[in-house]
Design a protein around this motif. Sequence first.
Motif, PDB file in Angstrom:
ATOM      1  N   VAL B   1      -9.141 -12.841 -14.502  1.00  0.00           N
ATOM      2  CA  VAL B   1      -9.390 -11.955 -13.359  1.00  0.00           C
ATOM      3  C   VAL B   1      -8.095 -11.798 -12.585  1.00  0.00           C
ATOM      4  CG1 VAL B   1     -10.659 -11.657 -11.194  1.00  0.00           C
ATOM      5  CG2 VAL B   1     -11.788 -12.687 -13.184  1.00  0.00           C
ATOM      6  N   GLN B   2      -7.660 -10.565 -12.387  1.00  0.00           N
ATOM      7  CA  GLN B   2      -6.447 -10.383 -11.592  1.00  0.00           C
ATOM      8  C   GLN B   2      -6.415  -9.010 -10.955  1.00  0.00           C
ATOM      9  OE1 GLN B   2      -2.776 -10.694 -13.803  1.00  0.00           O
ATOM     10  NE2 GLN B   2      -3.469  -9.396 -15.475  1.00  0.00           N
ATOM     11  N   LEU B   3      -5.614  -8.943  -9.895  1.00  0.00           N
ATOM     12  CA  LEU B   3      -5.297  -7.687  -9.222  1.00  0.00           C
ATOM     13  C   LEU B   3      -3.795  -7.495  -9.320  1.00  0.00           C
ATOM     14  CD1 LEU B   3      -7.496  -8.131  -6.012  1.00  0.00           C
ATOM     15  CD2 LEU B   3      -7.986  -6.657  -7.959  1.00  0.00           C
ATOM     16  N   VAL B   4      -3.375  -6.381  -9.876  1.00  0.00           N
ATOM     17  CA  VAL B   4      -1.950  -6.107 -10.051  1.00  0.00           C
ATOM     18  C   VAL B   4      -1.563  -4.919  -9.192  1.00  0.00           C
ATOM     19  CG1 VAL B   4      -0.132  -5.499 -11.678  1.00  0.00           C
ATOM     20  CG2 VAL B   4      -1.964  -7.050 -12.388  1.00  0.00           C
ATOM     21  N   GLN B   5      -0.602  -5.153  -8.300  1.00  0.00           N
ATOM     22  CA  GLN B   5      -0.190  -4.125  -7.353  1.00  0.00           C
ATOM     23  C   GLN B   5       1.063  -3.404  -7.814  1.00  0.00           C
ATOM     24  OE1 GLN B   5      -1.371  -7.081  -3.712  1.00  0.00           O
ATOM     25  NE2 GLN B   5      -0.394  -5.140  -3.127  1.00  0.00           N
ATOM     26  N   SER B   6       1.268  -2.229  -7.266  1.00  0.00           N
ATOM     27  CA  SER B   6       2.461  -1.448  -7.556  1.00  0.00           C
ATOM     28  C   SER B   6       3.680  -2.092  -6.892  1.00  0.00           C
ATOM     29  CB  SER B   6       2.285  -0.004  -7.086  1.00  0.00           C
ATOM     30  OG  SER B   6       1.824   0.045  -5.757  1.00  0.00           O
ATOM     31  N   GLY B   7       4.866  -1.615  -7.275  1.00  0.00           N
ATOM     32  CA  GLY B   7       6.100  -2.264  -6.878  1.00  0.00           C
ATOM     33  C   GLY B   7       6.560  -1.954  -5.460  1.00  0.00           C
ATOM     34  N   ALA B   8       7.615  -2.662  -5.072  1.00  0.00           N
ATOM     35  CA  ALA B   8       8.169  -2.532  -3.726  1.00  0.00           C
ATOM     36  C   ALA B   8       8.624  -1.100  -3.439  1.00  0.00           C
ATOM     37  CB  ALA B   8       9.333  -3.499  -3.557  1.00  0.00           C
ATOM     38  N   GLU B   9       8.539  -0.742  -2.166  1.00  0.00           N
ATOM     39  CA  GLU B   9       8.889   0.614  -1.727  1.00  0.00           C
ATOM     40  C   GLU B   9       9.842   0.560  -0.541  1.00  0.00           C
ATOM     41  OE1 GLU B   9       5.960   2.890  -4.193  1.00  0.00           O
ATOM     42  OE2 GLU B   9       7.799   3.414  -3.113  1.00  0.00           O
ATOM     43  N   VAL B  10      10.805   1.457  -0.532  1.00  0.00           N
ATOM     44  CA  VAL B  10      11.688   1.662   0.620  1.00  0.00           C
ATOM     45  C   VAL B  10      11.570   3.130   1.008  1.00  0.00           C
ATOM     46  CG1 VAL B  10      14.014   1.543   1.529  1.00  0.00           C
ATOM     47  CG2 VAL B  10      13.262  -0.146  -0.150  1.00  0.00           C
ATOM     48  N   LYS B  11      11.132   3.362   2.243  1.00  0.00           N
ATOM     49  CA  LYS B  11      10.859   4.729   2.691  1.00  0.00           C
ATOM     50  C   LYS B  11      11.497   4.971   4.048  1.00  0.00           C
ATOM     51  CE  LYS B  11       8.004   6.349  -0.495  1.00  0.00           C
ATOM     52  NZ  LYS B  11       8.291   7.610  -1.230  1.00  0.00           N
TER      53      LYS B  11
END
Lengths: 112, 117
Positions: B1-11
Amino acid sequence: DIVMTQSPLSLPVTPGEPASISCRSSQSLLYSNGNNYLDWYLQKPGQSPQLLIYLGSNRASGVPDRFSGSGSGTDFTLTISRVEAEDVGVFYCRQALQTPYTFGQGTKLDIK
Amino acid sequence: VQLVQSGAEVKKPGESLQISCEGSAYSFISYWIAWVRQTPGKGLEWMGIIYPGDSHTTYSPSFQGQVTISADKSISTAYLQWSSLKASDTGMYYCVRRGLGDAFDVWGQGTDVTVSS
């Protein structure tokens, strides 16, 4: 909102010694079903928080039995029977009774 | 079971952003997914929660109108979206599964968002 207050905020401990952290809520977390909606989490350095205890006193899957949770209503305690080096990090309590869910400010445990 | 998030953002301030959280190895539509922000100044803050089965969503009053939480159950993914970022949105964002006892039993690895001119 329910305010969660932890103490102490810093906890230096010698390995092998016990440790305890207090968490108090501004209103009772005891629901009519008899459960206390209070969780404990540990955030190790550089990691996401991980669940230790749910419903006040239930250990999450895979959590060592040196961790235990107690308390009811507005006063709760997380106890580590014998601290190990791998327990270093920040401990948080969280109320799960009502939204907005709220966390304590965190207790940083480090090794003496 | 896992949750995988998108990568770092600089805005930059004023830009829009959507970050994602993909669940795997469990029935995604059966568990609520929450978003939690972590900052040095305010610690851990619960932002809101969605039930992917029917997209029912509840927001913290502190974040209502500031972000949008959504989910696409066909691809087991939840989203957190900003239409106009502010510097104060800088922080680490975690998606978490609400499980037994309403505890947050599974956490994503976090998405670091930096908003700076």
